[in-house]
Structure formats: structure tokens, C-alpha cells
Motif scaffolding. Sequence first.
Motif, PDB file in Angstrom:
ATOM      1  N   THR A  56      -0.598  16.509  -5.329  1.00  0.00           N
ATOM      2  CA  THR A  56       0.813  16.878  -5.448  1.00  0.00           C
ATOM      3  C   THR A  56       1.129  17.366  -6.849  1.00  0.00           C
ATOM      4  O   THR A  56       1.828  18.375  -7.036  1.00  0.00           O
ATOM      5  CB  THR A  56       1.696  15.676  -5.090  1.00  0.00           C
ATOM      6  N   ASN A  57       0.603  16.669  -7.860  1.00  0.00           N
ATOM      7  CA  ASN A  57       0.843  17.105  -9.245  1.00  0.00           C
ATOM      8  C   ASN A  57       0.187  18.450  -9.531  1.00  0.00           C
ATOM      9  O   ASN A  57       0.735  19.283 -10.256  1.00  0.00           O
ATOM     10  CB  ASN A  57       0.339  16.037 -10.214  1.00  0.00           C
ATOM     11  N   GLU A  58      -1.004  18.647  -8.968  1.00  0.00           N
ATOM     12  CA  GLU A  58      -1.650  19.949  -9.146  1.00  0.00           C
ATOM     13  C   GLU A  58      -0.833  21.058  -8.489  1.00  0.00           C
ATOM     14  O   GLU A  58      -0.708  22.162  -9.031  1.00  0.00           O
ATOM     15  CB  GLU A  58      -3.063  19.906  -8.556  1.00  0.00           C
ATOM     16  N   THR A  59      -0.277  20.756  -7.308  1.00  0.00           N
ATOM     17  CA  THR A  59       0.569  21.742  -6.636  1.00  0.00           C
ATOM     18  C   THR A  59       1.824  22.027  -7.457  1.00  0.00           C
ATOM     19  O   THR A  59       2.253  23.188  -7.586  1.00  0.00           O
ATOM     20  CB  THR A  59       0.958  21.232  -5.240  1.00  0.00           C
ATOM     21  N   LEU A  60       2.419  20.971  -8.011  1.00  0.00           N
ATOM     22  CA  LEU A  60       3.602  21.161  -8.847  1.00  0.00           C
ATOM     23  C   LEU A  60       3.270  21.982 -10.087  1.00  0.00           C
ATOM     24  O   LEU A  60       4.057  22.839 -10.507  1.00  0.00           O
ATOM     25  CB  LEU A  60       4.179  19.800  -9.248  1.00  0.00           C
ATOM     26  N   PRO A  88       4.265   9.907  -9.966  1.00  0.00           N
ATOM     27  CA  PRO A  88       3.366   8.886 -10.524  1.00  0.00           C
ATOM     28  C   PRO A  88       2.048   8.836  -9.755  1.00  0.00           C
ATOM     29  O   PRO A  88       2.030   8.933  -8.527  1.00  0.00           O
ATOM     30  CB  PRO A  88       4.163   7.588 -10.364  1.00  0.00           C
ATOM     31  N   GLU A  89       0.958   8.671 -10.485  1.00  0.00           N
ATOM     32  CA  GLU A  89      -0.372   8.573  -9.880  1.00  0.00           C
ATOM     33  C   GLU A  89      -0.865   7.134  -9.971  1.00  0.00           C
ATOM     34  O   GLU A  89      -1.123   6.628 -11.060  1.00  0.00           O
ATOM     35  CB  GLU A  89      -1.357   9.508 -10.579  1.00  0.00           C
ATOM     36  N   PRO A  90      -0.981   6.427  -8.826  1.00  0.00           N
ATOM     37  CA  PRO A  90      -1.441   5.025  -8.867  1.00  0.00           C
ATOM     38  C   PRO A  90      -2.909   4.940  -9.289  1.00  0.00           C
ATOM     39  O   PRO A  90      -3.703   5.837  -8.986  1.00  0.00           O
ATOM     40  CB  PRO A  90      -1.247   4.549  -7.420  1.00  0.00           C
ATOM     41  N   ASP A  91      -3.231   3.868  -9.959  1.00  0.00           N
ATOM     42  CA  ASP A  91      -4.595   3.661 -10.441  1.00  0.00           C
ATOM     43  C   ASP A  91      -5.412   2.904  -9.395  1.00  0.00           C
ATOM     44  O   ASP A  91      -5.948   1.826  -9.650  1.00  0.00           O
ATOM     45  CB  ASP A  91      -4.571   2.894 -11.766  1.00  0.00           C
ATOM     46  N   THR A  92      -5.473   3.471  -8.190  1.00  0.00           N
ATOM     47  CA  THR A  92      -6.170   2.802  -7.081  1.00  0.00           C
ATOM     48  C   THR A  92      -7.381   3.571  -6.593  1.00  0.00           C
ATOM     49  O   THR A  92      -8.192   3.038  -5.844  1.00  0.00           O
ATOM     50  CB  THR A  92      -5.198   2.607  -5.903  1.00  0.00           C
ATOM     51  N   HIS A  93      -7.493   4.851  -6.952  1.00  0.00           N
ATOM     52  CA  HIS A  93      -8.642   5.690  -6.565  1.00  0.00           C
ATOM     53  C   HIS A  93      -8.811   5.765  -5.046  1.00  0.00           C
ATOM     54  O   HIS A  93      -9.932   5.841  -4.541  1.00  0.00           O
ATOM     55  CB  HIS A  93      -9.936   5.157  -7.198  1.00  0.00           C
ATOM     56  N   ASP A  94      -7.694   5.714  -4.319  1.00  0.00           N
ATOM     57  CA  ASP A  94      -7.770   5.822  -2.865  1.00  0.00           C
ATOM     58  C   ASP A  94      -7.092   7.113  -2.404  1.00  0.00           C
ATOM     59  O   ASP A  94      -6.826   8.019  -3.217  1.00  0.00           O
ATOM     60  CB  ASP A  94      -7.116   4.599  -2.199  1.00  0.00           C
ATOM     61  N   GLU A  95      -6.825   7.204  -1.085  1.00  0.00           N
ATOM     62  CA  GLU A  95      -6.246   8.423  -0.545  1.00  0.00           C
ATOM     63  C   GLU A  95      -4.873   8.713  -1.129  1.00  0.00           C
ATOM     64  O   GLU A  95      -4.511   9.873  -1.353  1.00  0.00           O
ATOM     65  CB  GLU A  95      -6.146   8.319   0.989  1.00  0.00           C
ATOM     66  N   ILE A  96      -4.087   7.655  -1.375  1.00  0.00           N
ATOM     67  CA  ILE A  96      -2.748   7.861  -1.921  1.00  0.00           C
ATOM     68  C   ILE A  96      -2.838   8.385  -3.351  1.00  0.00           C
ATOM     69  O   ILE A  96      -2.062   9.269  -3.753  1.00  0.00           O
ATOM     70  CB  ILE A  96      -1.944   6.548  -1.864  1.00  0.00           C
ATOM     71  N   ALA A  97      -3.785   7.873  -4.121  1.00  0.00           N
ATOM     72  CA  ALA A  97      -3.973   8.381  -5.483  1.00  0.00           C
ATOM     73  C   ALA A  97      -4.390   9.847  -5.451  1.00  0.00           C
ATOM     74  O   ALA A  97      -3.913  10.656  -6.262  1.00  0.00           O
ATOM     75  CB  ALA A  97      -5.015   7.533  -6.218  1.00  0.00           C
ATOM     76  N   ARG A  98      -5.272  10.196  -4.514  1.00  0.00           N
ATOM     77  CA  ARG A  98      -5.681  11.608  -4.406  1.00  0.00           C
ATOM     78  C   ARG A  98      -4.517  12.479  -3.938  1.00  0.00           C
ATOM     79  O   ARG A  98      -4.389  13.637  -4.357  1.00  0.00           O
ATOM     80  CB  ARG A  98      -6.870  11.727  -3.447  1.00  0.00           C
ATOM     81  N   LEU A  99      -3.655  11.923  -3.076  1.00  0.00           N
ATOM     82  CA  LEU A  99      -2.466  12.656  -2.662  1.00  0.00           C
ATOM     83  C   LEU A  99      -1.558  12.928  -3.856  1.00  0.00           C
ATOM     84  O   LEU A  99      -1.038  14.045  -4.012  1.00  0.00           O
ATOM     85  CB  LEU A  99      -1.712  11.857  -1.589  1.00  0.00           C
ATOM     86  N   ALA A 111       0.828  -1.215   0.000  1.00  0.00           N
ATOM     87  CA  ALA A 111       0.000   0.000   0.000  1.00  0.00           C
ATOM     88  C   ALA A 111       0.859   1.260   0.000  1.00  0.00           C
ATOM     89  O   ALA A 111       0.473   2.274  -0.588  1.00  0.00           O
ATOM     90  CB  ALA A 111      -0.930  -0.011   1.212  1.00  0.00           C
ATOM     91  N   LEU A 112       2.023   1.204   0.670  1.00  0.00           N
ATOM     92  CA  LEU A 112       2.876   2.384   0.772  1.00  0.00           C
ATOM     93  C   LEU A 112       3.892   2.489  -0.355  1.00  0.00           C
ATOM     94  O   LEU A 112       4.660   3.457  -0.399  1.00  0.00           O
ATOM     95  CB  LEU A 112       3.608   2.382   2.123  1.00  0.00           C
ATOM     96  N   ARG A 113       3.902   1.510  -1.245  1.00  0.00           N
ATOM     97  CA  ARG A 113       4.845   1.582  -2.357  1.00  0.00           C
ATOM     98  C   ARG A 113       4.638   2.826  -3.210  1.00  0.00           C
ATOM     99  O   ARG A 113       5.617   3.492  -3.595  1.00  0.00           O
ATOM    100  CB  ARG A 113       4.720   0.311  -3.207  1.00  0.00           C
ATOM    101  N   PRO A 114       3.380   3.220  -3.513  1.00  0.00           N
ATOM    102  CA  PRO A 114       3.206   4.481  -4.249  1.00  0.00           C
ATOM    103  C   PRO A 114       3.722   5.689  -3.480  1.00  0.00           C
ATOM    104  O   PRO A 114       4.202   6.651  -4.077  1.00  0.00           O
ATOM    105  CB  PRO A 114       1.687   4.555  -4.459  1.00  0.00           C
TER     106      PRO A 114
END
Length: 476
Positions: A252-256, A237-248, A212-215
Amino acid sequence: MKRFFSSVRARATVGASLVVAVALVAAGAAVLLSLRASLTDQASGQAESAARGVATQLATNVPYDDLDLDGEDHPVQVVDGKGRLVAASEDLERVSGTGTDAVKPRPASAPPRGDGEDDDEGDGESPEAGEISEDPAAVTTGSATVDGETRDYRFAAVEVNVEKKGDLTVYAGASLAARQSAVSTALTSMLIGFPLLLAVIALVTWLVTRRALRPVDAIRSEMAAITASEDLARRVPEPDTHDEIARLATTTNETLAALQHSVERQRRFVADASHELRSPIASLRTQLEVGAAHPELLDVDGAVEDTVRLQELAADLLLLARLDAGEKPGEALVDLAALAREELSQRTRDRADVRMELKSVEVTGSRGQLARVLGNLVNNAQRHARSYVTVATRAEGAWAVLEVSDDGDGVPEGERDRIFERFVRLDDARTRDDGGAGLGLAIARDVAARHGGTLVVKEAPGGGALFELRVPAATR
């Protein structure tokens, strides 16, 4: 150890293992207590059943010596009303937890056989049956040694009243060996199985958490690379999981992207500002150098104009820097109609007539910044007007509206957003002296946004451009 617990994976594994361990201990204790209680109740029932069986025999006047006492599975004692042991299992060697510790019966003297006994037989009448107590048997825990083997037993006491024998109490026991064996087996299984189960749960938690923490590790690595390279065009990279990490990762990309846009905008701003400042400075220097060499050729008016233009550009750049830094507009009450009258009365070099349609409306903000917006809009309208410029103020519901229009050629619809960008001039054929640096409208829109309003350009009724400023009206 401290470094180990600094890992989210390690804390999650330890936390999950502790929770499961507590749950297993609680569940195991409940199971053992329930199993122990169930087997104890079962032994109590067996003991009571055996005791009532012996009581039934006594109630039917079976002599003590003829009682069927199964001493191997159920040690039995029969005690009379005086507490004397009158019958017991044959192989009973020791007992505790019953009404008496005696194991050898000492029956009372039998009544003499006389006429009454013969009369009973002669009458052919059966002796009256004894009465067995219907109350629940009293149950105790004790031990007994039967045929050399000592075990724990559950003893049940059943009372029976027999004619000519009086009140008797039957104690019968049921072995607790099955309970002890089952509880011991269950406990051994738990002691072996629980650690193995905990190990499996810890391993699964570790693997699942790592997966789970690999992304997150990938995001961290990419962010470190971006920081080291200062390349804001890169994305995590954005994981294709649609969970909190994907939203993070998405955030992050939007902030960048926003940071990249801000940095690029700042770089363009610095480059454009340097370019815009270079021209008046170079012109002013040339004039001063010529004047120093040939005083009679010094263009004082031109030098003054370049100095004024340089001063205005520096003021615009300073205001933009303050706006970009998040300067708040203030909370002063400003009447837009009074502001417009005062600012327009001070203008002396307008090339087109200014018409005023002013209605009093108050707003909250910075008087200086709002005056700058009005001046910039009027300057822009003066450069494009053919004969007149109109300034109007009014209230529309919760909004205060300031409009500046001209009778010029207007702004093409496709360029109505672009003209608010910094250093943008649509008329490239204009000279810089006539057209300005292209900062006035950008400053006006930024000030409008800081005041919680908007600034847009439309087509004026006369065919020119109409700039409409909307800011929240002040509430008293």
C-alpha cells in the motif's frame, strides 16, 4: 445479523466455533462408543468367567444343590438338554435374555441309588469328570431382578456335558451398571464441558482475530484520512510482524509512493507545459498586436516561427499525454533502415552533415512513433554537432539497434539520465528558440519503453554523444 456477519472477525469466530463443535461432537461420540464397547466387552468377559466357573463345578459332579452360585453379582441359570431349569441363583426373581425365563429350578428325577452306585463306591473309583465346551461363549444382553433390584446384564452361555446329567448349559450374567454409570458420567461431563470449551474457543478466536486485524483497521483509517485530506505524502503504518498484513501495508505504501510520484509528475508537467506555452503565445500575441497597430512593423517570419514552434510543442504534449495514457504502439512491420532513409531525405535545414550507415533490420511497432524518435534524436544531435551527425542501424542478436551520434562535446556522465526528464535542458545559456522545450528526449525514451526497448546515451567514438535505441527485432 447481516451486519454482524459482515465482519471478518465475526465470521472467523463463528467458523472456528462450528469447526470445533463438529470436531468435539465427533470426538465425544467416538469416546462414548469406545467406552461403551470396552465396558461391554469387560462385562462379557466377567460373565463368561462366571459361567465357566459354574461349568467347572458341574463337570466335577457337584450336585445342583451344592453349586456355589453367587447370585448378587452374577445371576446364574443351569438348563438341561430339554430346556428345563435345573439350578439357579437363590435370589433370582426375574430374568430375560437367556435360554429360559424360569427362575425356580425343577430338576429331573434322580436315578435310583442301586448296586451300581454302591459298586462305584466300593471300587473306590471317582466318577468321570464332565467335558466343558472350548468354543467361545455365546453372549447376549438382557436383564434380571435379583433381591428386588433390576439391572441390565451381559449373559454368557457355556455348554458342559456331565455323565448321568447329559448336556447342560450354564448362563451367567455380569452387571452393566458400571458401563451405564461410566457412559452417563462421561456424557454429563461432555454436555457441561463442551459448551464451556466452545465458549473459551470463541472468545480466544475473537480476541486473536481482533488483535490480528488491528493493523488492518489502522491501515483502513489512515487510507480514509489520506482520501479525505488528499495528502499523498502520508503513509499507512507497517506492523513489525512480517506476515501478509505487513506485506499488504508495504505494498500500500509503495502504491501511495507511486501515486504521489505520478501526481507530482503530472503537476510539474502541467506547470512546465503552461510555462513553455506561455512564451510562444505571448510572443505571437505581441507580434500580432504590433502588426495590428503598425502593419509596416509586422514580423511575418517571426510569427510563422512562433506558430510552428507552438504547433510542435502542442504535438509533443499530445503525444506524451497519449503515452502516459498507455497507448499501445501497434504491430506494423517497420524497417529501420528504410525509415531512416525516408525521414532523413526530407530534412532540408540541417546545420551539420548527416552520414548514414544503414543495415536493414525490421521491428514491430508504430512507424509514426519510431519516426518521431529518429527525428528527435537527429534534432538533438544537430544542435550539438560541430560538423557531422551519424545515423546507423544494425541487428544484434534478438535486438534491432538505431544509433545517432555527433561530434560535439558529448553529455557529462552525471547528467546522462537527467537529460531524459521532461523539460530538462542542460545548456541554460541557450535561447529557447535554439534549444527547444526539452521534451524530445523524454518522448524518445517513452516510445522506446512502449516498444519493449531502451534508449541510453554513451560517448561516441569521436568524442560526442551517442544515443542508442534498442528494440526487439521482428521475428517471421
